[in-house]
Design a protein around this motif. Sequence first.
Motif, mmCIF file in Angstrom:
data_model
loop_
_atom_site.group_PDB
_atom_site.id
_atom_site.type_symbol
_atom_site.label_atom_id
_atom_site.label_comp_id
_atom_site.label_asym_id
_atom_site.label_seq_id
_atom_site.Cartn_x
_atom_site.Cartn_y
_atom_site.Cartn_z
ATOM 1 N N PHE A 6 69.783 39.704 64.331
ATOM 2 C CA PHE A 6 71.034 39.295 64.954
ATOM 3 C C PHE A 6 71.669 38.168 64.129
ATOM 4 N N GLY A 7 72.883 37.779 64.509
ATOM 5 C CA GLY A 7 73.471 36.566 63.973
ATOM 6 C C GLY A 7 74.385 36.693 62.777
ATOM 7 N N TYR A 8 74.843 37.936 62.442
ATOM 8 C CA TYR A 8 75.710 38.025 61.265
ATOM 9 C C TYR A 8 77.096 38.580 61.571
ATOM 10 N N THR A 9 77.328 38.968 62.815
ATOM 11 C CA THR A 9 78.620 39.562 63.157
ATOM 12 C C THR A 9 79.783 38.614 62.875
ATOM 13 N N GLY A 10 79.601 37.339 63.223
ATOM 14 C CA GLY A 10 80.678 36.372 63.040
ATOM 15 C C GLY A 10 81.124 36.209 61.598
ATOM 16 N N ARG A 11 80.242 36.515 60.668
ATOM 17 C CA ARG A 11 80.575 36.382 59.244
ATOM 18 C C ARG A 11 81.739 37.301 58.865
ATOM 19 N N PHE A 12 81.827 38.442 59.555
ATOM 20 C CA PHE A 12 82.881 39.405 59.272
ATOM 21 C C PHE A 12 84.024 39.333 60.286
ATOM 22 N N LEU A 13 83.922 38.393 61.240
ATOM 23 C CA LEU A 13 84.967 38.250 62.257
ATOM 24 C C LEU A 13 85.521 36.829 62.234
ATOM 25 N N GLY A 14 86.103 36.475 61.122
ATOM 26 C CA GLY A 14 86.704 35.152 60.999
ATOM 27 C C GLY A 14 85.775 34.072 60.503
ATOM 28 N N GLY A 15 84.504 34.403 60.265
ATOM 29 C CA GLY A 15 83.570 33.432 59.699
ATOM 30 C C GLY A 15 83.000 32.432 60.680
ATOM 31 N N ARG A 16 83.228 32.638 61.989
ATOM 32 C CA ARG A 16 82.720 31.721 63.010
ATOM 33 C C ARG A 16 81.806 32.462 63.981
ATOM 34 N N ARG A 17 80.820 31.751 64.512
ATOM 35 C CA ARG A 17 79.945 32.345 65.509
ATOM 36 C C ARG A 17 80.758 32.722 66.742
ATOM 37 N N ILE A 18 80.488 33.889 67.296
ATOM 38 C CA ILE A 18 81.191 34.313 68.499
ATOM 39 C C ILE A 18 80.316 34.169 69.747
ATOM 40 N N ALA A 19 79.056 33.807 69.553
ATOM 41 C CA ALA A 19 78.132 33.653 70.676
ATOM 42 C C ALA A 19 77.264 32.422 70.466
ATOM 43 N N THR A 20 76.664 31.957 71.551
ATOM 44 C CA THR A 20 75.675 30.889 71.498
ATOM 45 C C THR A 20 74.303 31.517 71.701
ATOM 46 N N ALA A 21 73.368 31.239 70.798
ATOM 47 C CA ALA A 21 72.023 31.819 70.856
ATOM 48 C C ALA A 21 71.024 30.735 71.241
ATOM 49 N N VAL A 22 70.232 31.004 72.276
ATOM 50 C CA VAL A 22 69.277 30.030 72.796
ATOM 51 C C VAL A 22 67.918 30.711 72.976
ATOM 52 N N ALA A 23 66.847 30.039 72.564
ATOM 53 C CA ALA A 23 65.503 30.568 72.764
ATOM 54 C C ALA A 23 65.155 30.517 74.248
ATOM 55 N N ARG A 24 64.755 31.639 74.823
ATOM 56 C CA ARG A 24 64.399 31.689 76.243
ATOM 57 C C ARG A 24 62.992 31.186 76.494
ATOM 58 N N GLU A 25 62.179 31.174 75.472
ATOM 59 C CA GLU A 25 60.759 30.847 75.553
ATOM 60 C C GLU A 25 60.324 30.428 74.153
ATOM 61 N N PRO A 26 59.114 29.939 73.963
ATOM 62 C CA PRO A 26 58.673 29.656 72.592
ATOM 63 C C PRO A 26 58.829 30.911 71.729
ATOM 64 N N THR A 27 59.578 30.781 70.658
ATOM 65 C CA THR A 27 60.007 31.945 69.881
ATOM 66 C C THR A 27 59.805 31.709 68.389
ATOM 67 N N THR A 28 59.372 32.747 67.694
ATOM 68 C CA THR A 28 59.278 32.706 66.240
ATOM 69 C C THR A 28 60.413 33.524 65.662
#
Length: 230
Positions: A85-107
Amino acid sequence: MPLSRTDISKILAPDPWFSRQPENLQAALVAEAQEVQAGAGRWIYDAGESASGLYGTLSGSIAMHIGIENEEPALVSIIGPGHIFGYTGRFLGGRRIATAVAREPTTLLYLPERGLEAIAQRLPDLWVRLAELSSIHVVAGFRLAIANTRPATQRLAIHLQLLATQFSPSPHLPVTQDELSEMTGLSRKTVNRVLAGFEKDGLLSTGYRSLEILDPARLRATGRRKGDRD
């Protein structure tokens, strides 16, 4: 202990985009990436930030929140293990369109922009392939939007199917009824009622902050037919 490149490739195998890439590109992506630990509740990135770098979930899960204008961001999806995940914004104006948060301890797997540029020097069609990845995620967003126009039973069945793909091959979905309510736009009472019906019909079983899909085929069929409205 850091995962081996072979282990990382196996974990990412369920991702529909990664699995379609040639072996040399898969190997290059894994080789250039970094392994990052994120505690529960940690923000991975925020909407509006400069979009840079590619992420993948190796263990744990990521909650994706999107807000419209000045509204409070709402949970729209959960990214499970083995998904990029995390690359859509690169092609949509160069800005993140969502906020991503870890729901639990995550690698996480993180591939910074300089790593992508290094790969592109050897494999110049990388940018076309990343554009394809972005289009896959945009289409998934449209599908979620369409799902949320459906009657309650059908809507919840569709969301459960989408979550099942995120946590496959495990039938266990570590999702709460409050999260399902937020993702579907249904009231907590309606979610509880529909899940109780699914459980009575043998489609799933409910547990503490989790669900187990018992009959994926019938759940898919339920997602294709109309149910009762909220």
